[in-house]
Design an enzyme around this catalytic site. Structure first.
Site, mmCIF file in Angstrom:
data_model
loop_
_atom_site.group_PDB
_atom_site.id
_atom_site.type_symbol
_atom_site.label_atom_id
_atom_site.label_comp_id
_atom_site.label_asym_id
_atom_site.label_seq_id
_atom_site.Cartn_x
_atom_site.Cartn_y
_atom_site.Cartn_z
ATOM 1 N N LYS A 94 0.858 -1.203 0.000
ATOM 2 C CA LYS A 94 0.000 0.000 0.000
ATOM 3 C C LYS A 94 0.889 1.246 0.000
ATOM 4 O O LYS A 94 1.941 1.267 0.665
ATOM 5 C CB LYS A 94 -0.897 -0.044 1.240
ATOM 6 C CG LYS A 94 -1.965 1.030 1.285
ATOM 7 C CD LYS A 94 -2.887 0.813 2.497
ATOM 8 C CE LYS A 94 -3.982 1.857 2.583
ATOM 9 N NZ LYS A 94 -4.890 1.621 3.746
ATOM 10 N N SER A 169 -9.785 1.497 2.702
ATOM 11 C CA SER A 169 -8.922 2.265 1.838
ATOM 12 C C SER A 169 -7.847 1.437 1.133
ATOM 13 O O SER A 169 -7.253 1.917 0.168
ATOM 14 C CB SER A 169 -8.238 3.373 2.647
ATOM 15 O OG SER A 169 -7.399 2.835 3.633
ATOM 16 N N SER A 193 -9.968 -0.748 6.961
ATOM 17 C CA SER A 193 -9.357 -0.620 5.624
ATOM 18 C C SER A 193 -8.619 -1.833 5.089
ATOM 19 O O SER A 193 -8.271 -1.859 3.914
ATOM 20 C CB SER A 193 -8.400 0.560 5.603
ATOM 21 O OG SER A 193 -9.133 1.728 5.378
HETATM 22 N N1 GLN Z 1 -13.193 3.681 5.941
HETATM 23 C C1 GLN Z 1 -12.771 4.157 7.217
HETATM 24 C C2 GLN Z 1 -12.490 5.636 7.133
HETATM 25 O O1 GLN Z 1 -12.757 6.193 6.139
HETATM 26 C C3 GLN Z 1 -11.562 3.402 7.671
HETATM 27 C C4 GLN Z 1 -10.323 3.802 6.978
HETATM 28 C C5 GLN Z 1 -9.130 3.004 7.386
HETATM 29 O O2 GLN Z 1 -9.243 1.970 8.036
HETATM 30 N N2 GLN Z 1 -7.973 3.525 7.041
HETATM 31 O O3 GLN Z 1 -12.018 6.233 8.037
#
Ligand code: GLN
Length: 506
Positions: A94, A169, A193
């Site tokens: 990532k 994400s 994420s």
């Molecule tokens: N989707 C969640 C957010 O937007 C979690 C994001 C993540 O785990 N980095 O904060």
């Protein structure tokens, strides 16, 4: 195998070869000299070239680095050196995890010209283990999002249905693994994420216990919630990667010196797995849960019962406050963490920027133009909840609620060892479906967020094996189930997961 022979194998079987490759199988093939690390790495790049223009999982490939890493492994192999389990394994990383000398943008324009000056601890460990890095994957900007549509650079598509999102994400990492464009990947998980995209793409995602893995060299989103973790094709592969990257690190004061039992992680015994009790929290089976999700979860429970694992209904009464609590604590930390991107450090001053004459002007030209809408929304929200007049009403109250959520889990774990829930209320949604409605987007993490607030380990596993298929002919989209464990009991969720996979193979 020679290069051309390998190419023939790949082409004649329609890349079945890479499709079925796991870390474990790759290791066995390399050790028995069925192929070289260089050949497989090259085959992955060919495959990526052919397929990623449709999927957009990668932001950048690190071809030079990968091929030289592969060569080194082949030389070591020829010299008769011991082959470590991850030696030569081509992985996707990532883009918020630093690899020395390579760009790391976290999918943000503000870091467009940034190159990492050091390796993240997880990367250092993987390099020592001989792993190969194919490239950096797309993500929501600074990991803020649930669909990878918040990337400043491109939208990643779900390999199972190109009209749908891969989740986020870590959508690029999950899509790369699901589409066989990497053997496995690293993602990061602050509120879901790793688990949610793994669920949407039909692969495995492990969010480790807070403190199990060093965050050094991970571009921070919300430091009390962030963890790095593996995205893989099998639970066994997740265990292998987890074992390699976990451990105390002097460079991350929140990392813990916990001694995992490797044998328990990698070779769980059925008699021990049968002793585990699984709790089903009634608060997770709510209105708004898609029928295909609840049906898939029912089937999973049935299958697990066939292993003679005992189930029990439990209650986590503060679940309904988790999302609001997260959307106060997370932005508060985001606003502090992202203050460092001041337009002077981390990014090259463009000629445009050099023309700025005041500090305010620099900020407008850098932070103003460099951050996307969602990132700005969270910085503003975070600054607000931390501001003098509102700190007690929001931030300090949210901290108290976080404690209540943690205590719910502590209480439940007196009755059961593992908790089973859906990963998300729906399967992968259509691209563009939720971009205009941030609240709808936030709701897709309703089942994953409490785990981060409580710092627990949790894994996302596809409910059935045959769902990594296209929907064009009416077949189902993947649905993930989540197993949540006690702190530092990754072995329990990985153990049940490994036996669940064996059940599916039957
Ligand atoms: N989707 C969640 C957010 O937007 C979690 C994001 C993540 O785990 N980095 O904060």
């Amino acid at each position: 195998m020679t290069d051309s022979k390998l190419r023939n194998t790949c082409e004649s079987t329609n890349m079945d070869f890479l499709n079925n490759l796991t870390i474990k199988k790759f290791h066995e093939g390399l050790a028995s000299k069925q192929f070289s690390a260089f050949e497989i790495t090259k085959a992955f790049f060919d495959y990526i070239k052919k397929n990623d223009s449709q999927i957009n999982a990668y932001l950048r490939l690190t071809k030079d680095l990968a091929l030289s890493q592969a060569n080194k492994i082949d030389v070591e192999l020829a010299e008769g050196k011991d082959l470590k389990i991850l030696a030569g394994a081509p992985l996707a990383i990532k883009d918020n995890i630093l690899i020395e000398g390579e760009p790391a943008t976290a999918a943000s324009k503000i870091l467009e010209n940034y190159r990492a000056s050091y390796d993240a601890t997880v990367i250092k460990k993987l390099k020592e283990a001989g792993a190969i890095f194919l490239g950096k994957t797309n993500m929501d900007e600074f990991a803020m999002g649930s669909s990878t549509e918040n990337s400043a650079f491109k939208i990643t598509r779900n390999p199972i249905d190109l009209e749908r999102v891969p989740g986020g994400s870590s959508g690029g990492s999950a899509a790369a693994v699901s589409a066989d464009m990497a053997l496995a990947a690293l993602g990061s998980d602050t509120g879901g994420s790793i688990r949610q995209p793994a669920g949407f793409c039909g692969v495995i995602g492990l969010k480790p216990t807070y403190g199990a893995i060093s965050r050094y060299g991970l571009i921070a989103m919300a430091s009390s919630l962030d963890q790095v973790g593996p995205i893989t094709k099998t639970v066994e592969d997740a265990a292998i990667l987890f074992k390699e990257i976990s451990g105390r690190d002097e460079l991350d004061a929140t990392s813990v010196n916990f001694q995992y039992n490797d044998d328990e992680l990698l070779n769980p015994k059925l008699e021990n797995i049968r002793k585990l009790r699984i709790g089903i929290p009634k608060e997770y089976f709510i209105e708004g849960l898609d029928k295909n999700v609840s049906e898939a979860i029912e089937e999973t429970i049935k299958l697990l019962k066939s292993l003679k694992i005992e189930f029990k209904e439990i209650s986590l009464p503060h679940t309904k406050y988790a999302l609001s609590c997260y959307y106060i604590i997370m932005p508060a930390e985001v606003s502090a963490n992202l203050a460092r991107f001041d337009g002077i450090r981390y990014s090259r001053a463009t000629s445009e920027k050099r023309k700025a004459t005041t500090l305010k002007e620099i900020y407008f030209k850098t932070r103003g133009e460099g951050f996307g809408e969602e990132v700005k929304r969270r910085i503003i929200l975070g600054t607000f909840v931390l501001s003098a007049g509102y700190y007690d009403a929001y931030y300090s109250k949210a901290q108290k609620v976080r404690k209540l959520i943690k205590e719910d889990f502590d209480r439940a774990f007196k009755e059961v060892d593992v908790i089973l829930t859906p990963v998300s209320p729906t399967s992968a949604f259509k691209i563009g479906e939720k971009t205009d409605d941030p609240l709808q987007m936030y709701l897709s993490d309703i089942f994953t967020i409490p785990v981060n607030l409580a710092g627990l380990p949790a894994i996302s596993i596809p409910t059935t094996n045959n769902q990594r298929l296209t929907t064009k002919d009416g077949r189902k989209l993947p649905v993930g189930f989540q197993l949540i464990g006690k702190p530092f009991r990754e072995a329990d969720v990985l153990g049940i997961g490994q036996y669940y996979e064996k059940l599916q193979a039957v």
